[in-house]
Write an enzyme that holds these catalytic residues in place. Structure first.
Site, short mmCIF file in Angstrom:
data_model
loop_
_atom_site.label_atom_id
_atom_site.label_comp_id
_atom_site.label_asym_id
_atom_site.label_seq_id
_atom_site.Cartn_x
_atom_site.Cartn_y
_atom_site.Cartn_z
N GLU A 243 5.93 -9.71 -0.47
CA GLU A 243 5.97 -8.36 0.14
C GLU A 243 5.58 -7.40 -0.97
O GLU A 243 6.37 -7.17 -1.90
CB GLU A 243 7.37 -8.05 0.66
CG GLU A 243 7.76 -8.84 1.89
CD GLU A 243 7.01 -8.44 3.14
OE1 GLU A 243 6.26 -7.44 3.12
OE2 GLU A 243 7.16 -9.13 4.15
N CYS A 277 8.54 0.86 -0.42
CA CYS A 277 7.26 0.19 -0.17
C CYS A 277 6.52 0.83 0.99
O CYS A 277 5.36 1.20 0.87
CB CYS A 277 7.48 -1.29 0.08
SG CYS A 277 8.68 -1.63 1.37
#
Ligand code: NAD
Length: 469
Positions: A243, A277
């Site tokens: 990720e 993120c």
């Protein structure tokens, strides 16, 4: 001052060396973290390997109950963990801060505990019966970043153990203490060796990605580190879930009401000070409402309290570390040098000392400037004026990252048709970054590899075995 241990085979193991972990709000030392040696890592992997046969053979209902017990443990120690996250990470206790993070970790653990990986019958006829089963992989190495130290560790640990794997988790050297404490606490409800924790510098992470005893790496962090892990995991063909970074675009269509969307846009971008993120990292606003949207965003920025995270009144804290502070500072300075106009924030009064950087809005930019093209991962949002929807979709997609994106309009159908053309793993309409445990998250392009969350994410912690009868 507290010295934290390694957690190996259910025990608190003192390390031979330590490093200081500092509070980004004032530079004070929060605690001493263990600096694991490569031998310590081997011990942790050996403990996880020893625990694997019995944990993977444990009845599913017991593993499910253990995952719920992990969630309950987080709930029972929520305030202690939240304060530790605030002390080492800097985010406030309040707002979308550390209490929210611990609450999110609990919710994620409960949801994941209830997921099932049932065998599937692929064929059952005169020619035979074919069944698909899912089997635990073995030892999972979890490597986490410094922005959500408890929540992201839970995102890795709970699906891993739910599926029958054992884990060695390595948090970021910037924020190791809350992860160590969390692993220490959950060991009270898990058999020894099921979840272990080692901390140290980046070398330990690198050693994990080459370690022959680790079958899968779950990594959350930057795209640069993700690529290194992929390369060093190749000789052992480890399973990988990566990720990685994002540079999410938000597109505001001309029919929006600027006042109605300003709070949503602001928190989409500035959640955790932009150190998220899937935060909104570049905002494209139609020229018809560009100036009003800017005015409304400035008003939200001005009324947002920034301060020490332990102060109940703070809603944003400092940038987590000096390296990130310097990066944000350079990107904003460079944007201004390229004709960007500061609408709020900008260089703080004491750039050499404190890590506080005010919420910063910069307009007058376009693609081609690093603040727009690159992930800033901090409290500085570039706002880009556009005239043509077709052209703005192309500009939003003109980026190596593809984590998330958002489209803003009261016309949900029109927004959805723009959303479908964004090359990102998630797209939100009239909000940004609202990830949830029941929705798979998967960055496309260079934002990641594999899937997290929900049943699709849980499957990533298994190998497939097909039985032909
Ligand atoms: P980072 O890549 O610098 O570090 C992440 C972790 O990797 C740390 O634990 C670090 O010690 C370790 N590491 C460093 N070098 C390594 C190596 N060679 N081999 C193995 N491990 C190594 O990232 P960061 O600065 O801690 O986090 C910020 C980045 O994380 C941003 O790019 C952000 O977008 C990304 N992020 C992504 C998600 C997501 O779900 N996509 C979530 C949070 C953060």
């Amino acid at each position: 001052m507290q010295t934290y241990p390694l957690i190996i085979a259910g025990m608190s193991v003192p390390a031979g060396a330590h490093f200081e972990v500092r509070n980004p709000a004032d530079g004070s030392v929060v605690g001493l973290a263990p600096k694991a040696s490569l031998a310590d890592l081997d011990e942790a992997v050996a403990a996880a390997t020893a625990a694997f046969p019995s944990w993977s053979a444990t009845p599913d209902s017991i593993r499910k109950a253990a995952c719920h017990a992990v969630a309950d443990t987080l709930a029972a120690h929520a305030e202690e963990l939240a304060r530790l996250v605030t002390l080492e990470q800097g985010k406030p206790l309040n707002g979308l801060g550390s209490r929210w993070e611990i609450g999110g970790a609990q919710a994620w653990a409960h949801y994941t505990a209830d997921l099932e990986l049932l065998p599937k019958v692929l064929q059952d006829d005169n020619a035979g019966r074919v069944e698909l089963h899912r089997t635990a992989i073995g030892v999972v190495g979890s490597i986490t970043p410094w922005n959500f130290p408890v929540m992201i560790a839970i995102w890795h640990i709970v699906p891993a153990i739910r599926a029958g794997n054992t884990v060695v988790v390595k948090p970021s050297p910037y924020t190791p203490l809350s992860t160590i404490r969390m692993v220490e606490l959950i060991n009270a409800v898990l058999p020894p060796g099921v979840v272990n924790c080692v901390t140290g510098d980046n070398e330990i992470g690198a050693a994990m990605s080459t370690h022959a005893g680790i079958g899968k790496i779950a990594f959350t962090g930057s795209s640069g580190t993700g690529k290194k892990i992929m390369a060093s995991a190749a000789p052992t063909l480890k399973r990988l879930t990566l990720e990685l970074g994002g540079n999410d675009a938000g597109i505001v269509l001309p029919d929006c009401d600027p006042k109605a969307i300003a709070e949503g846009l602001f928190w989409g971008a500035f959640i955790n000070n932009g150190q998220t993120c899937a935060a909104l990292k570049r905002l494209y606003v139609h020229e018809r409402i560009h100036d009003e949207v800017c005015d409304e965003l400035v008003a939200v920025a001005r009324r947002t309290p920034v301060g020490n995270g332990l102060d109940e009144g703070s809603v944003l804290g400092p940038i987590q570390n000096r390296m990130q502070f310097e990066r944000v500072r350079q990107l904003v300075d460079d944007a201004v040098a390229h004709g960007g106009r500061l609408l709020s924030g900008g260089p703080p009064p004491d750039p050499e000392g404190s890590l506080f950087y005010p919420p910063t809005l910069v307009t007058g930019l376009d693609n081609g400037v690093p603040l727009v093209d690159e992930e800033q991962f901090g409290p500085a949002l570039p706002i880009i004026r556009y005239a043509d929807v077709e052209a703005v979709i192309a500009r939003a997609n003109d980026n190596p990252n593809g984590l998330g994106g958002s489209v803003w309009s009261p016309d949900i159908e029109a927004a959805t048709s723009v959303a479908r053309r964004l090359r990102t793993g998630s797209v939100w309409i009239n909000k940004h970054g609202a990830i949830q445990a029941n929705a798979p998250m998967a960055g496309v392009k260079q934002s990641g590899l594999g899937i997290s969350f929900a049943e699709e994410g849980l499957q990533e912690y298994t190998d497939v075995q097909v039985i032909f009868k």
